[in-house]
Design a protein around this motif. Structure first.
Motif, short mmCIF file in Angstrom:
data_model
loop_
_atom_site.label_atom_id
_atom_site.label_comp_id
_atom_site.label_asym_id
_atom_site.label_seq_id
_atom_site.Cartn_x
_atom_site.Cartn_y
_atom_site.Cartn_z
N SER A 1 36.68 34.21 37.72
CA SER A 1 36.72 34.71 39.17
C SER A 1 38.14 34.91 39.55
CB SER A 1 36.11 33.65 39.52
OG SER A 1 36.64 32.56 39.55
N LEU B 1 28.64 43.31 44.39
CA LEU B 1 30.17 43.52 44.09
C LEU B 1 28.89 44.58 43.10
CD1 LEU B 1 32.74 43.49 44.01
CD2 LEU B 1 32.82 42.19 41.51
N LYS C 1 27.36 43.30 40.10
CA LYS C 1 26.13 42.16 40.62
C LYS C 1 26.91 41.63 41.08
CE LYS C 1 27.93 38.12 39.31
NZ LYS C 1 28.68 37.21 38.73
N MET D 1 28.83 34.27 48.77
CA MET D 1 30.58 34.29 48.78
C MET D 1 31.43 32.80 48.31
SD MET D 1 30.79 37.59 48.08
CE MET D 1 32.99 37.13 48.60
N LEU E 1 26.69 38.52 43.89
CA LEU E 1 26.77 37.25 44.10
C LEU E 1 26.71 36.03 43.96
CD1 LEU E 1 30.02 39.33 45.42
CD2 LEU E 1 30.00 38.65 43.04
N ILE F 1 34.95 35.65 43.75
CA ILE F 1 34.17 36.45 43.55
C ILE F 1 34.22 35.99 41.69
CG2 ILE F 1 34.02 38.58 42.38
CD1 ILE F 1 35.01 39.87 44.89
N SER F 2 32.87 35.79 41.45
CA SER F 2 32.78 35.32 40.24
C SER F 2 32.51 36.92 39.43
CB SER F 2 31.77 34.04 40.12
OG SER F 2 31.61 33.84 38.42
#
Length: 341
Positions: A32, A290, A279, A102, A281, A10-11
């Motif tokens: 991240s 997310l 946001k 992802m 992803l 996840i960033s």
């Protein structure tokens, strides 16, 4: 047989600044985390009497005689990069769908490289795996991708990464007390939009528009440090959610195909039912959304989004690893035979 696995990621902040088209001029940074969902790759040396030398199981089932005939681009180029000539049986599966933001493509590339190296009885470090995955995706396949996904898959953990203009990078682990990490994790809700897309296609539009969106990229880049400071300085976690909301507003302006009416409606439903921010992803266009929720509101929001698939997760998962390795006499004999052919 050898089985390797690499995590999805996840960033949170900094997306876009990890593209060479950006960081060669401005540097880059991102925040991240690897999560506890993985891509798995199995590799074994085939018996020399098998009809076809290479068998690759992915979306397609391939049985071919030469490396050049392999349709899976990453498998083909990884075998060439490592100069593997012995017969190979390669299969892949993942916990989450591909094309969903992802980092699955890079997770696959890193896991494949780790498995192939193990078949050669070699053990490269995380930096080597990340750099070689970047080379395959960026240089050999000419994909429009950044470098954060390969780093996350190889190193794992929760990281603040700074990228220098020459492409070298430094990694600072985000180390939080277990109670703080749990509190943070409990604020996250991962929702699958049901839409997949090819990230490189979306990314090309974003990269082509860098000249018009430089102020947004610079702001997203700066947020990586701000987000880390919120976590490490024990500030109210609501600030992290608010920063994510700001990041989403900046990101959606980077290209027209990042969002659409369906995604915007989903995001608004989140804000109306307990989310502070969130946001989409990855590059955008679909995949996973997310949300960062108010304290105690994750279950409430989940109930309001019961028409979507919700994916449980834990942050700071470990990086790539080889979990099974068989150096049987048969395997060693097969490898020797293939080398002689």
């Amino acid at each position: 047989m050898i089985v390797a696995k690499a995590p999805y990621r996840i960033s949170f902040f900094g997306g876009g600044s990890d593209y060479p088209e950006w960081f060669h001029e401005h540097g880059g940074a991102f925040l991240s985390t690897a999560i506890d969902h993985f891509v798995f790759v199995s590799v074994r040396t085939k018996a020399p009497f098998d009809k076809n030398k290479y068998r690759v199981l992915w979306r397609l089932f391939e049985e071919v005689e030469t490396r050049d005939d392999i349709q899976h681009p990453v498998v083909r180029e990884a075998l060439k990069m490592l100069d593997i000539t012995s017969s190979m049986d390669i299969s892949y599966f993942g916990d989450l769908p591909s094309g969903t933001g992802m980092g699955s493509s890079s997770s696959f590339t890193v896991a494949l490289l780790a498995a192939l190296y193990a078949s050669l009885d070699k053990d490269p470090n995380d930096l080597e795996l990340a750099r070689e995955a970047i080379e395959i995706e960026r240089e050999r396949l000419k994909e429009t991708v950044g470098i954060q996904d390969q780093i996350a898959a190889a190193f794992g953990g929760f990281n603040h990464v700074k990228i220098q203009n020459d492409g070298n990078f430094s990694i600072t682990k985000v180390l939080l007390p277990s109670s703080r990490l749990k509190e943070f994790n409990d604020r996250l809700l991962l929702v699958y939009t049901g839409v997949t897309r090819h990230a490189s296609i979306v990314a090309k539009t974003k990269v082509a528009n860098f000249g018009n969106t430089s102020s947004s990229i610079k702001r997203l880049q700066a947020m990586a440090s701000e987000g880390r400071e919120i976590l490490e300085n024990n500030e109210n976690l609501n600030k992290f959610g608010e920063l994510l909301h700001e990041a989403w507003l900046q990101k959606r302006d980077l290209a027209k195909n990042i969002t659409n009416d369906t995604i915007d409606q989903l995001y608004q439903r989140g804000l109306d039912n307990g989310a502070i921010g969130g946001k989409l992803l990855g590059a955008g266009g679909g995949g996973f959304m997310l949300f960062f929720v108010e304290e105690g509101m994750r279950t409430v929001l989940q109930e309001h989004l019961n028409d979507y698939a919700i994916v449980p997760l834990n942050v700071a998962a470990p990086g790539v690893s080889v979990s099974m390795k068989d150096n049987s006499k048969h395997t060693q004999l097969y490898e020797q035979i293939w080398k002689r052919k």
